[in-house]
Design a protein around this motif. Sequence first.
Motif, short mmCIF file in Angstrom:
data_model
loop_
_atom_site.label_atom_id
_atom_site.label_comp_id
_atom_site.label_asym_id
_atom_site.label_seq_id
_atom_site.Cartn_x
_atom_site.Cartn_y
_atom_site.Cartn_z
N GLU A 1 3.59 -2.21 -3.22
CA GLU A 1 2.51 -3.19 -3.11
C GLU A 1 2.48 -3.83 -1.73
OE1 GLU A 1 3.47 -5.61 -6.48
OE2 GLU A 1 2.30 -4.36 -7.87
N GLU A 2 3.68 -4.07 -1.19
CA GLU A 2 3.78 -4.68 0.15
C GLU A 2 3.18 -3.75 1.21
OE1 GLU A 2 7.46 -5.92 2.93
OE2 GLU A 2 7.77 -6.30 0.81
N ASN A 3 3.51 -2.46 1.09
CA ASN A 3 2.96 -1.47 2.04
C ASN A 3 1.45 -1.37 1.94
OD1 ASN A 3 4.79 0.16 3.80
ND2 ASN A 3 5.95 0.24 1.90
N THR A 4 0.94 -1.55 0.73
CA THR A 4 -0.51 -1.47 0.53
C THR A 4 -1.18 -2.70 1.15
OG1 THR A 4 -0.07 -0.37 -1.56
CG2 THR A 4 -2.28 -1.15 -1.25
N SER A 5 -0.52 -3.87 1.02
CA SER A 5 -1.17 -5.11 1.47
C SER A 5 -1.00 -5.39 2.96
CB SER A 5 -0.66 -6.30 0.65
OG SER A 5 0.69 -6.53 0.95
N VAL A 6 0.04 -4.83 3.60
CA VAL A 6 0.21 -5.10 5.03
C VAL A 6 -0.71 -4.17 5.82
CG1 VAL A 6 1.81 -5.11 6.98
CG2 VAL A 6 2.60 -5.86 4.76
N ALA A 7 -1.77 -4.77 6.34
CA ALA A 7 -2.78 -3.97 7.07
C ALA A 7 -2.12 -3.24 8.23
CB ALA A 7 -3.86 -4.90 7.58
N GLY A 8 -2.40 -1.96 8.32
CA GLY A 8 -1.92 -1.21 9.49
C GLY A 8 -0.55 -0.58 9.33
N GLN A 9 0.28 -1.13 8.42
CA GLN A 9 1.64 -0.60 8.33
C GLN A 9 1.68 0.84 7.83
OE1 GLN A 9 4.73 -3.24 7.81
NE2 GLN A 9 5.85 -2.02 6.36
N THR A 10 0.98 1.09 6.73
CA THR A 10 0.98 2.44 6.15
C THR A 10 0.28 3.43 7.08
OG1 THR A 10 0.98 1.42 3.99
CG2 THR A 10 0.46 3.73 4.06
N SER A 11 -0.80 2.99 7.71
CA SER A 11 -1.51 3.92 8.61
C SER A 11 -0.64 4.26 9.82
CB SER A 11 -2.86 3.35 9.04
OG SER A 11 -2.69 2.14 9.72
N ARG A 12 0.18 3.28 10.27
CA ARG A 12 1.10 3.55 11.38
C ARG A 12 2.14 4.60 10.96
NH1 ARG A 12 2.46 4.39 16.52
NH2 ARG A 12 4.18 3.17 17.36
N GLU A 13 2.69 4.44 9.75
CA GLU A 13 3.66 5.43 9.23
C GLU A 13 3.02 6.82 9.19
OE1 GLU A 13 6.86 5.00 8.39
OE2 GLU A 13 7.12 2.87 7.93
N LEU A 14 1.79 6.88 8.66
CA LEU A 14 1.10 8.17 8.53
C LEU A 14 0.83 8.81 9.89
CD1 LEU A 14 -1.36 7.32 5.62
CD2 LEU A 14 0.40 9.10 5.56
N THR A 15 0.40 8.00 10.86
CA THR A 15 0.12 8.52 12.21
C THR A 15 1.37 9.13 12.82
OG1 THR A 15 -1.50 6.76 12.49
CG2 THR A 15 -0.81 7.87 14.49
N LEU A 16 2.51 8.42 12.68
CA LEU A 16 3.77 8.91 13.27
C LEU A 16 4.26 10.17 12.56
CD1 LEU A 16 5.39 5.40 13.70
CD2 LEU A 16 4.91 6.96 15.59
N LEU A 17 4.14 10.19 11.23
CA LEU A 17 4.57 11.37 10.48
C LEU A 17 3.72 12.59 10.85
CD1 LEU A 17 5.11 9.58 7.06
CD2 LEU A 17 6.89 10.86 8.26
N LYS A 18 2.43 12.36 11.01
CA LYS A 18 1.50 13.43 11.40
C LYS A 18 1.88 13.96 12.79
CE LYS A 18 -2.85 12.68 10.05
NZ LYS A 18 -4.20 12.09 10.13
N LYS A 19 2.19 13.01 13.69
CA LYS A 19 2.55 13.37 15.07
C LYS A 19 3.82 14.23 15.07
CE LYS A 19 3.93 11.18 19.42
NZ LYS A 19 4.29 9.92 20.09
N GLU A 20 4.80 13.85 14.24
CA GLU A 20 6.06 14.60 14.19
C GLU A 20 5.86 15.99 13.56
OE1 GLU A 20 10.18 15.61 14.44
OE2 GLU A 20 8.74 14.48 15.65
N LYS A 21 5.02 16.06 12.54
CA LYS A 21 4.74 17.36 11.91
C LYS A 21 4.13 18.30 12.95
CE LYS A 21 2.50 17.29 7.97
NZ LYS A 21 1.69 16.85 6.80
N LYS A 22 3.23 17.77 13.74
CA LYS A 22 2.55 18.54 14.79
C LYS A 22 3.57 18.98 15.85
CE LYS A 22 -1.63 18.07 17.60
NZ LYS A 22 -2.66 17.12 18.03
N ARG A 23 4.43 18.05 16.26
CA ARG A 23 5.45 18.35 17.28
C ARG A 23 6.36 19.50 16.81
NH1 ARG A 23 10.46 17.95 18.80
NH2 ARG A 23 11.11 17.22 16.74
N ARG A 24 6.74 19.47 15.55
CA ARG A 24 7.64 20.52 15.02
C ARG A 24 6.92 21.86 14.96
NH1 ARG A 24 11.51 17.76 10.35
NH2 ARG A 24 12.16 15.98 11.63
N LYS A 25 5.67 21.84 14.61
CA LYS A 25 4.89 23.10 14.58
C LYS A 25 4.88 23.75 15.95
CE LYS A 25 1.86 23.11 10.59
NZ LYS A 25 1.54 21.75 10.11
N LEU A 26 4.70 22.91 16.97
CA LEU A 26 4.64 23.44 18.35
C LEU A 26 6.01 23.94 18.79
CD1 LEU A 26 2.38 20.68 19.96
CD2 LEU A 26 1.72 23.00 19.41
#
Length: 390
Positions: A365-390
């Motif tokens: 619930e906290e992750n859902t209510s803190v604006a920006g926190q979850t999207s920041r996690e998702l952006t970084l995870l996406k970036k790392e997935k991309k880095r590993r693919k390369l």
Amino acid sequence: MTSNSLFDNTETAFKLKSDSELERAYFLFKMISMEPLVKIGSAVTKFALNLNLPVEGLIRSTVFDHFCGGVNERDCMSTVDKLYDVGVSSVLDFSVEGKEEDAQFEATAAKVMELTELSKNMDAMPFSVFKPTGFGRFKVYQKITENQPLTDVEKVYWKNIENRYDRVSKTAHDCGIRLLIDAEESWMQDAADELCEIMMEKYNTERPIVFNTLQCYRWDRLEYLKDLHQKAKAKGYKLGFKIVRGAYMEKENERALEKGYKSPICESKKATDDNFNEVMKYILDNLNDIELFVGTHNESSTYLTMDMMKQKEISKSDDRVWFGQLFGMSDHISFNLGAVGYNAAKYIPFGPVKDVMPYLIRRAEENTSVAGQTSRELTLLKKEKKRRKL
């Protein structure tokens, strides 16, 4: 100024995650970002567990394994070792909540003492931790906070709570392990604060052993800190504080509205951020009297703390300043801090799946209510997935 790109390094942040763990994390934060899903999921999970439906396996392999170290401390040890290898310490948190029986409170206190004894011989675990309501009924703390008379039975309960605080604080003192005491709702917190102050006066004579928690979304905490600092100086003992923003905001505001008193919560996100930063600065200005544990997932506050340390020529590894994040969250902060030599720690909750569920639901619930926190996690995870693919 500290370079404000330290936390963008995803290779360091997710070093310990396998590709499948990275995928699981991405999936989880994707789910958590959908508020209706979190609300429905929380309700269904509580319902299923209460009916003893076979959902434990599913919970374990997803949300539990991501945010918790295991069902007991033995499960956590491989994680503790892995974290320490990359410069991050651990705070094992027996996250059993919502109990009502004295035998259960006794068991929790015994567990905290056992973990403290265990930490004594492990550099990787410099702190112990407990939650006030892990040691006694919420109602009793509340009645004391609201100056209501206790029944004879409640007086016995309170005596038992004091006794648990004292035994655990003494164990921490004897083991040389610092003890972090969490903060909870404002309408029970005064009683918990008073107990904590008694322990500080008794056990913090040479160095801070007992740490209280300041929830900086409360506008009165800076004043409280300053008053206590004067009191401690006069009586000759040290202070330790973990500073956080706070996790009960909606509950606090709703109750204040319902009961017609002024909300204890700052009027805006900015006011909370400013308050957090002021509290942090005050402690860094008085580091000879007060030790600091910065419990935050906020990048700006972390960078600001690093800048302040630099200005004051406080070494990165000065044992009086620690940074902490929750296991499964903000790895980009913890691991990058540890990699460049700051004191960083992960709070690692553990306990039986059913007992840890209230903690996990609060995290979601906290992750859902803190604006920006979850999207920041998702952006970084996406970036790392991309880095590993390369």
